[in-house]
Design an enzyme around this catalytic site. Structure first.
Site, mmCIF file in Angstrom:
data_model
loop_
_atom_site.group_PDB
_atom_site.id
_atom_site.type_symbol
_atom_site.label_atom_id
_atom_site.label_comp_id
_atom_site.label_asym_id
_atom_site.label_seq_id
_atom_site.Cartn_x
_atom_site.Cartn_y
_atom_site.Cartn_z
ATOM 1 N N ASN A 77 0.308 -9.332 5.032
ATOM 2 C CA ASN A 77 0.266 -7.880 5.194
ATOM 3 C C ASN A 77 0.325 -7.210 3.831
ATOM 4 O O ASN A 77 0.465 -7.869 2.797
ATOM 5 C CB ASN A 77 1.427 -7.425 6.079
ATOM 6 C CG ASN A 77 1.181 -6.069 6.719
ATOM 7 O OD1 ASN A 77 0.164 -5.435 6.488
ATOM 8 N ND2 ASN A 77 2.121 -5.630 7.532
ATOM 9 N N GLN A 93 0.820 -1.217 0.000
ATOM 10 C CA GLN A 93 0.000 0.000 0.000
ATOM 11 C C GLN A 93 0.851 1.264 0.000
ATOM 12 O O GLN A 93 0.333 2.363 -0.173
ATOM 13 C CB GLN A 93 -0.936 0.016 1.206
ATOM 14 C CG GLN A 93 -0.229 0.150 2.543
ATOM 15 C CD GLN A 93 -1.137 -0.066 3.720
ATOM 16 O OE1 GLN A 93 -1.461 -1.194 4.068
ATOM 17 N NE2 GLN A 93 -1.561 1.019 4.354
ATOM 18 N N HIS A 105 -5.177 -1.197 11.874
ATOM 19 C CA HIS A 105 -4.668 -1.794 10.644
ATOM 20 C C HIS A 105 -5.477 -3.033 10.284
ATOM 21 O O HIS A 105 -5.955 -3.751 11.172
ATOM 22 C CB HIS A 105 -3.195 -2.171 10.832
ATOM 23 C CG HIS A 105 -2.477 -2.550 9.574
ATOM 24 N ND1 HIS A 105 -2.469 -1.769 8.439
ATOM 25 C CD2 HIS A 105 -1.735 -3.650 9.257
ATOM 26 C CE1 HIS A 105 -1.745 -2.354 7.504
ATOM 27 N NE2 HIS A 105 -1.295 -3.506 7.975
#
Length: 456
Positions: free
Chosen positions: A397, A69, A375
């Site tokens: 992740n 990201q 998160h």
């Protein structure tokens, strides 16, 4: 009668100093801690040695490539699309595949700004003062990148999905701060104009016309920064056997409805949260005032259940071959370099003489501002012991491959219980009693409640 302030007098401070230097361990700790990160110094070598990124129950295949990201707060979108792509990769026999995070980001920005402006109208109609707690809270961050599961559902059901190749990343996708600064500046300016119009007695039609005019500027800013997705696209791809295929022309909504929904129906997934505060009962459903992203869309709903239930349904989903979207507080007891989320990975008392981060209960940490969901990531595996109890979990992740096991993290079950706040699984894994909780009228929490914190 008011209490006497606890003044730090000279004699008291001198006692602190004497006590500090009386213990030579403090001097040694000071010598090294003034040169090295205290969190690095607190790492437990023994715990790291005993940690292995190995699991005995995994989904069939994890997604490729590992996503990143970058400098944006889009973890909730990345995590959702990382889950959704898995059955697509399997069905279409792909080597790797990504759905466009930028596509949903574009529509979330447009919708989120419109949602904010309508919240300004709502709070003005409630006679909330501009410097009151609610309006001040909304104005502090008019639009951010973070989000919740129900916001994802809103976007996909309204706008569909498309492959990343058909709407790739832009500078402001990967580094969103500048675009957000521009939008926040204009949104606060627009909020003032809306409130002034309402104070002057403007009609609902007048207010709606003003918002439509303001949204033309928002759309232009977002379109310039992110690009504007095409109304239809053609997806060309090679499968694992190097055979060529083509899908389209097709709209993003059709792409989801025809090709993805039969594989992953987002409406069949339910979000369970765990909030152990004494004020918020388990078996109840909650929502947060002024939280959302699509006007007229689905509210953010929280079905509050014990954390043990969240861990159980996560394991059931993994055993059934489906990855799990979840939200947690990723910054606590996290050895990022090795990708270890473990309550014992840091030994703070050895270095500092006191413990931190787990000194209070989970409920008290929420109550006192020490904890909140920050998160979103994806569970792809669990390890169960001889008693069929979950010992640890594997986490995908969206921060690239540099940390952990090529971007994957290991989370202990005890860490899960302390710092995980919500999971999304298929409703088939949920009991009838828990599903029926969703039928309750939600209890409304204030806009600033920690359960409304957005994963970023």
């Amino acid at each position: 009668m008011s209490s006497k302030p606890a003044v730090l007098g000279k004699d008291l401070v001198e006692n602190f100093k004497k006590a500090f230097f009386k213990d030579e361990k403090n001097i040694l700790a000071q010598n090294v801690c003034t040169k090295i990160d205290p969190f690095e110094l607190s790492l437990s070598r023994k715990q790291i040695e005993e940690t292995q990124h190995v699991f005995n129950t995994k989904i069939d295949a994890e997604g490729k490539p590992l996503t990143n990201q970058k400098r944006s707060g889009r973890c909730w979108l990345f995590a959702a699309l990382n889950v959704i792509r898995l059955p697509i990769i399997k069905h279409f026999n792909l080597e790797d595949f990504e759905l466009s995070q930028g596509y949903l980001f574009f529509w979330d920005k447009i919708e989120r700004c419109n949602f904010f402006l309508n919240n300004i109208v709502e709070t003005a109609r409630r006679n909330e003062p501009v410097d009151g707690r609610l309006t001040s809270f909304l104005l502090y961050d008019p639009t951010c990148d973070g989000g919740q599961w129900d916001m994802i559902v809103n976007l996909i059901n309204k706008y569909g999905l498309m492959p990343k190749k058909n709407f790739p990343e832009s500078f402001s996708c990967e580094m969103s701060d500048r675009m957000n600064q521009i939008l926040k500046s204009k949104l606060r300016e627009f909020a003032r104009a809306i409130r002034e119009l309402i104070q002057k007695g403007g009609s609902d039609g007048d207010v709606q016309s003003l918002i439509e005019e303001q949204m033309t500027h928002v759309y232009r800013i977002v379109g310039i920064c992110l690009g504007i997705p095409s109304e239809s696209f053609t997806w060309n791809y090679y499968d694992k056997n190097k055979a060529f295929h083509s899908v389209g022309p097709i709209t993003p909504k059709e792409f989801y409805d025809v090709h993805i929904k039969p594989l992953y129906n987002i409406d069949d997934k339910v979000c369970l949260v765990t909030d152990p505060r004494a004020t918020n009962e388990y078996g109840k459903v909650y929502t947060v005032d002024c939280l959302g992203n699509v006007v007229g869309g689905r509210r953010c709903i929280y079905n509050n259940q014990p954390v043990e239930l969240l861990l159980d349904v996560t394991a059931k989903s993994i055993k059934d071959g489906e990855a799990v979207w979840f939200g947690c507080e990723v910054g606590k007891r996290n050895y990022a370099k090795a990708g270890i989320l473990d309550l014992k990975v840091h030994n703070f008392p050895l270095l500092l003489g006191v413990d931190i981060q787990t000194s209070m209960s989970k409920g008290d940490r929420l109550l006192y501002g020490e904890s909140a969901m920050t998160h979103a990531m994806v569970f792809t595996a669990v390890h169960v012991d001889e008693k069929d109890q979950v010992d640890r979990l594997r986490v995908e992740n969206s921060w690239g491959e540099e940390r952990g096991d090529k971007g994957y993290l290991l989370m202990t079950a005890e860490w899960f219980k302390e710092f995980t706040f919500e999971v999304v699984v298929d409703k088939k894994h949920i009991s009838k009693e828990v599903l029926e909780v969703f039928n309750q009228e939600p209890i409304v929490l204030p806009a600033w409640d920690p359960m409304g914190t957005l994963a970023c």
